[in-house]
Write a protein that holds these residues in place. Structure first.
Motif, PDB file in Angstrom:
ATOM      1  N   PHE A 285      43.165  46.152  33.604  1.00 42.44           N
ATOM      2  CA  PHE A 285      42.200  45.511  32.708  1.00 42.44           C
ATOM      3  C   PHE A 285      41.143  44.757  33.513  1.00 42.44           C
ATOM      4  O   PHE A 285      39.951  44.764  33.169  1.00 42.44           O
ATOM      5  CB  PHE A 285      42.916  44.555  31.754  1.00 42.44           C
ATOM      6  CG  PHE A 285      43.598  45.240  30.587  1.00 42.44           C
ATOM      7  CD1 PHE A 285      43.472  46.598  30.386  1.00 42.44           C
ATOM      8  CD2 PHE A 285      44.360  44.505  29.685  1.00 42.44           C
ATOM      9  CE1 PHE A 285      44.088  47.233  29.314  1.00 42.44           C
ATOM     10  CE2 PHE A 285      44.978  45.114  28.606  1.00 42.44           C
ATOM     11  CZ  PHE A 285      44.845  46.482  28.420  1.00 42.44           C
ATOM     12  N   ARG A 286      41.575  44.094  34.578  1.00 44.24           N
ATOM     13  CA  ARG A 286      40.616  43.362  35.407  1.00 44.24           C
ATOM     14  C   ARG A 286      39.620  44.307  36.072  1.00 44.24           C
ATOM     15  O   ARG A 286      38.425  44.012  36.150  1.00 44.24           O
ATOM     16  CB  ARG A 286      41.365  42.546  36.459  1.00 44.24           C
ATOM     17  CG  ARG A 286      42.035  41.305  35.901  1.00 44.24           C
ATOM     18  CD  ARG A 286      42.863  40.592  36.962  1.00 44.24           C
ATOM     19  NE  ARG A 286      43.422  39.347  36.459  1.00 44.24           N
ATOM     20  CZ  ARG A 286      44.391  38.673  37.048  1.00 44.24           C
ATOM     21  NH1 ARG A 286      44.912  39.138  38.211  1.00 44.24           N
ATOM     22  NH2 ARG A 286      44.852  37.549  36.537  1.00 44.24           N
ATOM     23  N   GLN A 287      40.127  45.450  36.523  1.00 42.92           N
ATOM     24  CA  GLN A 287      39.243  46.419  37.154  1.00 42.92           C
ATOM     25  C   GLN A 287      38.285  47.018  36.128  1.00 42.92           C
ATOM     26  O   GLN A 287      37.115  47.268  36.420  1.00 42.92           O
ATOM     27  CB  GLN A 287      40.066  47.514  37.830  1.00 42.92           C
ATOM     28  CG  GLN A 287      39.255  48.413  38.743  1.00 42.92           C
ATOM     29  CD  GLN A 287      40.125  49.280  39.628  1.00 42.92           C
ATOM     30  OE1 GLN A 287      41.316  49.001  39.784  1.00 42.92           O
ATOM     31  NE2 GLN A 287      39.547  50.313  40.205  1.00 42.92           N
ATOM     32  N   ALA A 288      38.789  47.262  34.911  1.00 44.39           N
ATOM     33  CA  ALA A 288      37.929  47.776  33.848  1.00 44.39           C
ATOM     34  C   ALA A 288      36.861  46.758  33.470  1.00 44.39           C
ATOM     35  O   ALA A 288      35.699  47.110  33.230  1.00 44.39           O
ATOM     36  CB  ALA A 288      38.776  48.139  32.632  1.00 44.39           C
ATOM     37  N   ALA A 289      37.243  45.475  33.423  1.00 46.40           N
ATOM     38  CA  ALA A 289      36.270  44.423  33.114  1.00 46.40           C
ATOM     39  C   ALA A 289      35.176  44.355  34.185  1.00 46.40           C
ATOM     40  O   ALA A 289      34.001  44.118  33.879  1.00 46.40           O
ATOM     41  CB  ALA A 289      36.973  43.078  32.984  1.00 46.40           C
TER      42      ALA A 289
END
Length: 312
Positions: A285-289
């Protein structure tokens, strides 16, 4: 002739087997009561040698000797394989830095945004992310609340694992309205977006957020502002967790772009999952954000405030 000394090259086990076979071939001395009967395979009988030593007639042992030898060899091989497996190093769980190939990308030219979304968890569990809400313009998008400020303009879901990745757009409101984006505080942005998504109200009629913001911070990427925040909300019972005490954890990132009249519009990417999957999805999720950005507009771009009455 009975083997009394092992021939060269043969060990004690081979001699024992040879002696047993020799003994099995000799006639057994029977008692008078059993004179007309044969020596049964499971009855031990005696045979005398020249040196008066006794050799036990063990026909059953001779029959199963090859099986025992092969079984012993199999057990030894299994033991070695097990030892090698235990000694082998355990595969490391992929980190956020080694998650290449676990993402797909979504680009919408209508509202000019782009982001990546995960297709498997950190532990390698495959996700079936389905486009449940095809990207569309703001005026025809489904509103989240009755005032129709914030609307879902695109959404992907894994219905089996209850994972959602949604894009919402809405004008600045509440404490953000009347302020310049550079003066917005991360917590103010987070609460404004979450309140606009909520339908809960207090006795005075004021709308309140049902989400707890656990962390919020500001980032600047290529000169563009981004507000990233983590929030928690109470979920509904699911077949995977029928308990009433269920929670959903989410990571959201918000950016801003002015409309035709200069009104700032908030573009929010929100990724949520069941609490049980949070640790397995948080690095992704952090990488997607971090991948989320507002692209340069093209001739396909339709500003959110253009033709607000046009629903098709």
């Amino acid at each position: 002739m009975l083997l009394t000394q092992p021939p060269p090259g043969l060990g004690p086990d081979a001699v024992r087997i040879a002696r047993g076979r020799f003994a099995a071939s000799q006639p057994c001395k029977l008692s008078k009561k059993a004179k007309n009967t044969r020596c049964k395979p499971f009855v031990a009988c005696k045979s005398h040698t020249n040196d008066d030593s006794e050799i036990v007639c063990a026909r059953r042992n001779m029959l199963i000797a090859p099986i025992l030898l092969s079984s012993s060899a199999s057990l030894i091989a299994c033991g070695r394989a097990l030892a090698e497996e235990v000694a082998a190093p355990v595969a490391a769980v992929p980190s956020a830095a080694s998650t290449a190939g676990q993402f797909k990308e979504l680009y919408d030219p209508i509202l000019a945004y782009r982001f990546s979304y995960p297709t498997e968890t950190v532990s390698g569990k495959k996700l079936s992310m389905v486009l449940t809400h095809i990207p569309e313009k703001y005026s025809s998008a489904a509103p989240l609340t009755a005032d129709a400020r914030q609307r879902i303009v695109g959404e992907l879901m894994d219905l089996r694992n209850f994972i959602s990745v949604s894009m919402t757009v809405g004008p600045a409101s509440g404490v953000l309205k009347g302020k310049k984006p550079e003066d917005w505080k991360p917590l103010e942005v987070a609460l404004t977006v979450l309140i606009d998504r909520s339908t809960s109200r207090v006795s005075s009629g004021q709308r309140v957020a049902l989400n707890d913001v656990e962390e919020a911070h500001y980032e600047e990427r290529d000169g563009a502002p981004f507000w990233v925040y983590e929030h928690l909300s109470q979920g509904s019972p699911t077949p995977l967790n029928p308990s009433k005490e269920t929670y959903r954890h989410a990571l959201a990132v918000t950016s801003v772009r002015p409309g035709l009249d200069g009104t700032p519009y908030l573009y929010t990417l929100n990724m949520s999952c069941r609490q049980e999957l949070w640790d397995d999805l948080l690095p992704l999720f952090r990488q997607a954000a971090s991948s989320f950005k507002l692209e340069a507009t093209t001739n396909q771009y339709i500003p959110p405030d253009k033709d607000p009455w046009l629903f098709f």
